[in-house]
Design an enzyme around this catalytic site. Structure first.
Site, mmCIF file in Angstrom:
data_model
loop_
_atom_site.group_PDB
_atom_site.id
_atom_site.type_symbol
_atom_site.label_atom_id
_atom_site.label_comp_id
_atom_site.label_asym_id
_atom_site.label_seq_id
_atom_site.Cartn_x
_atom_site.Cartn_y
_atom_site.Cartn_z
ATOM 1 N N ASP A 99 65.046 36.475 12.813
ATOM 2 C CA ASP A 99 65.458 37.191 14.197
ATOM 3 C C ASP A 99 65.999 36.084 15.232
ATOM 4 O O ASP A 99 65.914 34.876 15.200
ATOM 5 C CB ASP A 99 64.085 37.696 14.768
ATOM 6 C CG ASP A 99 64.697 38.806 15.949
ATOM 7 O OD1 ASP A 99 65.909 39.392 15.894
ATOM 8 O OD2 ASP A 99 63.732 39.166 16.790
ATOM 9 N N HIS A 139 75.583 36.589 12.456
ATOM 10 C CA HIS A 139 74.713 37.078 11.018
ATOM 11 C C HIS A 139 75.437 36.234 10.113
ATOM 12 O O HIS A 139 74.442 35.775 9.046
ATOM 13 C CB HIS A 139 75.190 38.518 10.938
ATOM 14 C CG HIS A 139 74.610 39.646 11.944
ATOM 15 N ND1 HIS A 139 73.053 39.370 12.207
ATOM 16 C CD2 HIS A 139 75.114 40.571 12.500
ATOM 17 C CE1 HIS A 139 72.729 40.373 13.000
ATOM 18 N NE2 HIS A 139 73.924 40.908 13.390
ATOM 19 N N LEU A 195 61.995 31.052 -8.447
ATOM 20 C CA LEU A 195 61.864 31.619 -7.028
ATOM 21 C C LEU A 195 62.097 33.170 -7.109
ATOM 22 O O LEU A 195 63.351 33.351 -7.532
ATOM 23 C CB LEU A 195 62.496 30.681 -6.078
ATOM 24 C CG LEU A 195 62.706 31.566 -4.835
ATOM 25 C CD1 LEU A 195 61.266 31.030 -3.880
ATOM 26 C CD2 LEU A 195 63.860 30.923 -3.813
#
Ligand code: FPP
Ligand code: MG
Length: 284
Positions: free
Chosen positions: A35, A52, A149
């Site tokens: 955030d 972003h 991962l």
């Protein structure tokens, strides 16, 4: 070239500190609420899209740190169903960013496979534009055998929507006599969801809410809230969160065995999941 794992972002000294911290317990599943991208953009007087984009760059650094720490599963909240309510311009720019990054992932597939990263996009994918739905489906199919991962990207996701989709699958299983009503227990619900339980959840930017993220999965998750905006998050912030986890982590609970109907139901659900992805890709 894939930009999903930033190989250049760890100095020798940072790697040494990572190695010291990982002598202690490290979360086996780490979740991020990334955030603060727009506040970061505002702070730097750049446009929201750049904020972003910086957020994605930070994710690629964080993935390298997680690989170095030996964390096998990472989940990130990249786009909530609520985010569709943002301006058309911002929603489109986030979709374009995802298009660009998933195209790069597929173009640099050898590199992501060399890192052993399995990408799983969790959410109500039918809400995505058709071309993006197709791209994320391709990325999931192309990386499905990687095992170093697991990167879960929550996209067009909310926790309540995830729970309601799981409930529909279970009702369907009972209707088709694949399950008995008494087979439905907490463990089966957990297994039917998109995402598994996280051991540590980090939210950046000073907000201290869960914002409908992984609601079922957090009953014993250690929560860590950082004041830092996501694009400014550093390896030191991550190590501080891991040390917080090491101080507060509960004992691990034993995993309960499923009965044979539950196992068959989950296997059917998984087969259908992969089949649906293949259909999306074939029909494109
Ligand atoms: C929250 O910051 C961030 C988002 C809603 C988007 C997060 C997306 C990325 C980091 C890129 C990920 C992309 C892919 C393809 C995985 P905010 O917009 O709520 O910022 P604010 O809290 O300052 O308003
Ligand atoms: Mg926000």
């Amino acid at each position: 070239m894939s930009t999903w794992v930033n190989e250049q972002c760890v100095s020798f000294f940072q790697l040494l500190c990572i190695k010291i911290v990982k002598t202690g317990r490290v979360p086996q599943h780490l979740a991020f609420i990334m955030d603060g991208n727009r506040r970061y953009a505002k702070k730097l007087s750049v446009n929201t899209t750049d904020g972003h984009t910086k957020g994605f760059d930070k994710l690629s650094e964080a993935l390298k740190w997680c690989i170095d720490l030996g964390i096998p599963e990472v989940t990130v909240y990249a786009f909530s169903i609520e985010n569709f309510k943002r301006t058309e311009e911002e929603v489109n720019s986030l979709m374009d960013l995802a298009r660009d990054k998933f195209t790069r992932l597929l173009d640099g597939i050898d590199q992501i496979n060399a890192w052993g990263v399995r990408v799983h996009v969790a959410g109500r994918l039918s809400l995505l534009p058709e071309d993006l739905h197709n791209l994320v489906s391709k990325a999931m199919l192309a990386t499905r055998h990687n095992d170093k991962l697991r990167l879960n990207i929550a996209y067009a996701y909310t926790g309540r929507d995830e729970i309601s989709r799981a409930a529909s699958h279970l009702v369907d299983g009972v209707k088709r006599n694949k399950l008995f009503a008494e087979d439905i227990d907490e463990d089966l619900i957990s297994e039917t969801l998109d995402l598994g339980s996280a051991e540590l959840l980090i939210r950046t930017s000073g907000e201290v809410r869960l914002s409908d993220f992984m609601l079922w999965q957090v009953p014993s998750t250690v929560l860590y809230f950082s004041e830092v905006l996501w694009p400014e998050f550093t390896v030191w912030n991550l190590l501080a969160a891991i040390i917080h986890f090491q101080r507060h982590a509960p004992e691990k609970l034993p995993i309960k065995e499923s009965n044979h109907r539950q196992t068959e139901f989950l296997e059917c659900l998984e087969d259908k999941y992969w089949h649906d992805l293949e259909t999306v890709v074939k029909c494109s």
